[in-house]
Design a protein around this motif. Structure first.
Motif, PDB file in Angstrom:
ATOM      1  N   LYS A   1     -14.764 -10.649  -1.718  1.00 34.40           N
ATOM      2  CA  LYS A   1     -13.931 -10.128  -1.228  1.00 34.40           C
ATOM      3  C   LYS A   1     -13.963  -9.712   0.266  1.00 34.40           C
ATOM      4  O   LYS A   1     -15.257  -9.408   0.147  1.00 34.40           O
ATOM      5  CB  LYS A   1     -13.013  -9.137  -1.855  1.00 34.40           C
TER       6      LYS A   1
ATOM      7  N   THR B   1     -13.086   1.344  -8.358  1.00 36.88           N
ATOM      8  CA  THR B   1     -12.999   0.119  -8.237  1.00 36.88           C
ATOM      9  C   THR B   1     -13.161   0.196  -6.608  1.00 36.88           C
ATOM     10  O   THR B   1     -13.424  -0.359  -6.168  1.00 36.88           O
ATOM     11  CB  THR B   1     -11.156   0.040  -8.331  1.00 36.88           C
ATOM     12  N   GLU B   2     -12.853   0.977  -6.343  1.00 36.16           N
ATOM     13  CA  GLU B   2     -13.399   1.545  -4.480  1.00 36.16           C
ATOM     14  C   GLU B   2     -14.433   0.788  -4.515  1.00 36.16           C
ATOM     15  O   GLU B   2     -14.888   0.392  -3.268  1.00 36.16           O
ATOM     16  CB  GLU B   2     -13.032   2.548  -3.759  1.00 36.16           C
TER      17      GLU B   2
ATOM     18  N   LYS C   1     -16.588  -0.891  -6.041  1.00 40.71           N
ATOM     19  CA  LYS C   1     -17.411  -1.616  -6.657  1.00 40.71           C
ATOM     20  C   LYS C   1     -16.955  -3.186  -5.607  1.00 40.71           C
ATOM     21  O   LYS C   1     -16.819  -4.295  -5.196  1.00 40.71           O
ATOM     22  CB  LYS C   1     -16.500  -2.703  -8.014  1.00 40.71           C
ATOM     23  N   HIS C   2     -15.539  -2.077  -5.210  1.00 41.29           N
ATOM     24  CA  HIS C   2     -15.306  -3.702  -4.002  1.00 41.29           C
ATOM     25  C   HIS C   2     -16.253  -3.204  -2.558  1.00 41.29           C
ATOM     26  O   HIS C   2     -16.717  -4.427  -1.859  1.00 41.29           O
ATOM     27  CB  HIS C   2     -13.382  -3.069  -3.153  1.00 41.29           C
ATOM     28  N   CYS C   3     -16.396  -2.077  -2.386  1.00 39.07           N
ATOM     29  CA  CYS C   3     -17.560  -2.050  -1.545  1.00 39.07           C
ATOM     30  C   CYS C   3     -18.778  -3.303  -1.509  1.00 39.07           C
ATOM     31  O   CYS C   3     -18.963  -3.743  -0.605  1.00 39.07           O
ATOM     32  CB  CYS C   3     -17.807  -1.180  -1.291  1.00 39.07           C
TER      33      CYS C   3
END
Length: 315
Positions: free
Chosen positions: A262, A243-244, A246-248
């Protein structure tokens, strides 16, 4: 071969070019003409066929290679080719490398440097993920080294995606050494993957144009899907780490108005957005300065990408 960047007003040209674009238009008097954009590896040239039905104008389409004879003129401060004859040429009559813009840097050497960063990663899951793409997947490696990073704006040339990615990785590696709050492996992995969606967003050269997926989804969403699919093949890959990462990728444009779904919520995402923006802007400035006319003034005029008048640095 006489390249586009060397052409001057008043010259007569007889060369093979890639027809990047072709469109039928009408003069004010209602007479049809053909508007072309011709390309070689040094740039593009606007061209006009004022009498497309005349003898000597063969049938051809956009993305064909054509042997063109015409006169170089000037229109509104830019060079233009007044085409007299056109002949479509066959494969083997030209070298494609003369017609595609290519990175000034050594592409294999850049790729070796990138895979060196892969091998320096200590997290076993992130390293395995990166190896699955950049080391073990030979088809991916071939495509990644050939692809551009943009249709235009910055790094829009063969090897551009690799050159931009490597620059972002190196900036992120510096950030990781300078700021101890950063997880180096997460940041480097995010830097390596941040633009891989461009492999599907843009078609390959010579077209180098947006695909349907590129128009409808964009490279950020495509890249997250590509990474997620490979993560699913690695047993035990930590869900939070996935998840981290993908967030980046989702946040690497930094602002919602710049296309990020985001805004950065992790230090690594923030660092990646700065590195991506810095390399893109510096390359954009480099290309703007390189495109300035020889012997022109220091001031180059207003640039919409920088929202400023830009100037060459004095020596």
């Amino acid at each position: 071969m006489k390249y586009i960047e060397t052409l001057r007003e008043g010259e007569r040209v007889g060369e093979i070019f890639l027809c990047k674009h072709k469109q039928t238009a009408m003069t004010k008097s209602g007479k049809p003409y053909e508007s072309l954009i011709l390309q070689d590896k040094t740039g593009t040239l606007d061209a006009k066929i004022w009498d497309p039905n005349s003898q000597g104008i063969d049938d051809f389409e956009a993305l064909d290679y054509i042997d063109v004879m015409g006169d170089v003129t000037s229109f509104q401060g830019a060079l233009q080719l007044n085409v007299k004859r056109v002949r479509k040429v066959k494969e083997g009559d030209y070298d494609p490398s003369d017609y595609l813009p290519v990175s000034e840097k050594d592409i294999p050497a850049m790729y070796r440097e990138l895979t060196g960063f892969v091998e320096s990663m200590e997290n076993p899951y992130l390293r395995q993920l990166a190896e699955n793409f950049f080391v073990k997947d030979q088809e991916f490696a071939k495509r990644f080294q050939f692809h551009s990073a943009a249709k235009n704006v910055h790094h829009g040339f063969v090897g551009g995606l690799l050159e931009h990615t490597l620059s972002v990785v190196k900036l992120c590696d510096y950030f990781a050494g300078a700021y101890t709050i950063l997880n180096r492996d997460l940041l480097l992995a995010a830097a390596m993957f941040h633009d891989i969606g461009k492999l599907e967003e843009l078609s390959t050269f010579p077209a180098n144009d947006y695909t349907d997926d590129g128009q409808l989804l964009g490279h950020i969403m495509i890249g997250v899907e590509m990474v997620g699919q490979r993560i699913s093949l690695i047993p035990g890959f930590p869900a939070k780490l996935a998840t981290e990462l993908k967030h980046c990728i989702l946040a690497h444009h930094g602002e919602l108005e710049f296309g990020s779904p985001k805004k950065p919520a992790l230090a690594e995402a923030l660092a990646l957005s700065f590195a991506d923006n810095a390399d893109a802007k510096m390359q954009t400035m480099k290309e703007a300065l390189a495109a300035a006319p020889l012997g022109g003034t220091e001031w180059l005029g207003y640039n919409r990408l920088f929202e400023s008048n830009i100037r060459k640095t004095s020596i």
